[in-house]
Scaffold this active site. Structure first.
Site, PDB file in Angstrom:
ATOM      1  N   ALA A  65     -24.356 -82.860 -39.792  1.00 15.90           N
ATOM      2  CA  ALA A  65     -25.103 -81.968 -38.910  1.00 15.90           C
ATOM      3  C   ALA A  65     -24.123 -80.928 -38.384  1.00 15.90           C
ATOM      4  O   ALA A  65     -22.912 -81.168 -38.355  1.00 15.90           O
ATOM      5  CB  ALA A  65     -25.698 -82.771 -37.768  1.00 15.90           C
ATOM      6  N   GLY A 109     -24.836 -86.365 -41.296  1.00 13.28           N
ATOM      7  CA  GLY A 109     -26.168 -85.951 -41.734  1.00 13.28           C
ATOM      8  C   GLY A 109     -26.241 -85.674 -43.228  1.00 13.28           C
ATOM      9  O   GLY A 109     -27.317 -85.785 -43.825  1.00 13.28           O
ATOM     10  N   GLU A 112     -26.743 -88.955 -44.761  1.00 11.92           N
ATOM     11  CA  GLU A 112     -28.094 -89.386 -44.377  1.00 11.92           C
ATOM     12  C   GLU A 112     -29.159 -88.632 -45.170  1.00 11.92           C
ATOM     13  O   GLU A 112     -30.176 -89.207 -45.568  1.00 11.92           O
ATOM     14  CB  GLU A 112     -28.276 -89.178 -42.867  1.00 11.92           C
ATOM     15  CG  GLU A 112     -27.387 -90.118 -42.072  1.00 11.92           C
ATOM     16  CD  GLU A 112     -27.247 -89.714 -40.606  1.00 11.92           C
ATOM     17  OE1 GLU A 112     -26.790 -88.594 -40.328  1.00 11.92           O
ATOM     18  OE2 GLU A 112     -27.613 -90.522 -39.738  1.00 11.92           O
ATOM     19  N   GLU A 132     -19.439 -89.972 -37.373  1.00 14.85           N
ATOM     20  CA  GLU A 132     -19.887 -89.501 -36.048  1.00 14.85           C
ATOM     21  C   GLU A 132     -19.110 -90.137 -34.910  1.00 14.85           C
ATOM     22  O   GLU A 132     -18.973 -89.547 -33.840  1.00 14.85           O
ATOM     23  CB  GLU A 132     -21.390 -89.771 -35.867  1.00 14.85           C
ATOM     24  CG  GLU A 132     -22.304 -88.939 -36.750  1.00 14.85           C
ATOM     25  CD  GLU A 132     -22.633 -89.586 -38.088  1.00 14.85           C
ATOM     26  OE1 GLU A 132     -21.907 -90.512 -38.524  1.00 14.85           O
ATOM     27  OE2 GLU A 132     -23.629 -89.162 -38.702  1.00 14.85           O
TER      28      GLU A 132
END
Ligand code: CAA
Length: 258
Positions: A65, A109, A112, A132
């Site tokens: 992200a 992300g 993911e 993260e």
């Protein structure tokens, strides 16, 4: 439709979606996630598309992200907007098969997103991780749930708690990816797999996808019944008659999604 952060090409029944933020290693900002959701939904509704491939660049599928976009957000903003809530749902609601073709970094992300696809084909340069924890947070697009289902608790805990990366060999050994190929062959391999899927009956492809995904949501007994009922229902289709007749006649089946 013209997009800013992704490139979409449709060729031979396959929609190829390329993440395209090279200066940020394809970090997933709101714009990219919104455009990706739109492109996937258009591909799902486009009768010419029978399979979807999502890829990034040689260096990065996606490095996570967008940290710069998130860094100043408050709990209240994240909570009230249900940050990432829509995006995960948008991808997993797509009914047509989606392959992730991963080269380089698939972190946070990015990992993911790859796991939300139906399967992952990786280049030998691929690196997967959920780092993260190094940012003082945890995964927020499904990493703790999906990675654990893919590779089991011990390896998932290791990845989430240490933030270490997993190389392509380890990812294949662990069941995270279905195939590893040399970097130069990645797109040929992924597009070849997508073409193979595109030749099948869309009815059985979607049924297979729904049945496999059900394995993550239900008990074995319920899942087996769900599979068997879908299997039975496919006997109402012309494609089942064609597929079995073609086998007996030793010819290639011509499926018509009927
Ligand atoms: N968000 C925003 N920008 C990012 C980014 C990210 N996740 N990852 C890389 N970039 C940017 C860098 O800031 C840099 O931009 P500038 O040139 O403007 O400084 C550019 O991409 C190139 O990156 P690096 O110079 O860092 O490249 P590198 O080869 O030295 O390192 C890397 C590559 C190891 C992937 C490193 O970029 C990195 O560690 N990135 C962050 C990985 C990460 O922590 N991901 C998790 C994000 S949080 C998340 O994803 C939450 C969730 O679950 C949804």
């Amino acid at each position: 439709m013209a997009f800013e952060t992704i490139i979409v090409e449709v060729e031979d029944h396959v929609a190829l979606i390329k993440l395209n933020r090279p200066d940020a290693l394809n970090a997933l900002n709101s714009e990219l996630l919104k455009e990706l959701g739109q492109a996937l939904s258009e591909a799902d509704q486009n009768d010419k598309v029978r399979c979807i491939v999502i890829t990034g660049s040689e260096k990065a599928f996606a490095a996570g992200a967008d940290i710069k976009e998130m860094s100043e957000k408050t709990f209240v903003e994240m909570f009230l907007s249900d940050f990432f809530g829509d995006h995960g749902d948008a991808i997993t609601k797509i009914r047509k098969p989606i392959i992730a073709a991963v080269s380089g970094y698939a972190l946070g992300g990015g990992c993911e997103l790859a796991m939300m696809c139906d399967f992952i084909i990786a280049s030998d340069t691929a690196k997967f991780g959920q780092p993260e924890i190094n940012l003082g947070v945890i995964a927020g697009l499904g990493g703790t749930q999906r990675l654990t289902r893919y590779v089991g608790k011990s390896k998932s805990m290791d990845m989430h708690l240490t933030g270490r990366f997993m190389d392509a060999d380890e990812a294949e050994r662990s069941g995270l990816v279905s195939r590893v190929v040399p970097g130069k062959k990645l797109m040929d391999e992924a597009m070849g797999a997508a073409q193979k899927i595109a030749e099948k009956s869309m009815l059985s492809a979607i049924a297979a996808k729904e049945a496999v995904n059900r394995a993550y949501e239900t008990t074995l007994t319920e899942g087996l019944l769900y599979e068997r009922r879908l299997f039975h229902s496919l006997f109402a289709t012309e494609d089942q008659k064609e597929g079995m007749a073609a086998f007996a006649e030793k010819r290639q089946a011509q499926f018509r999604d009927k």
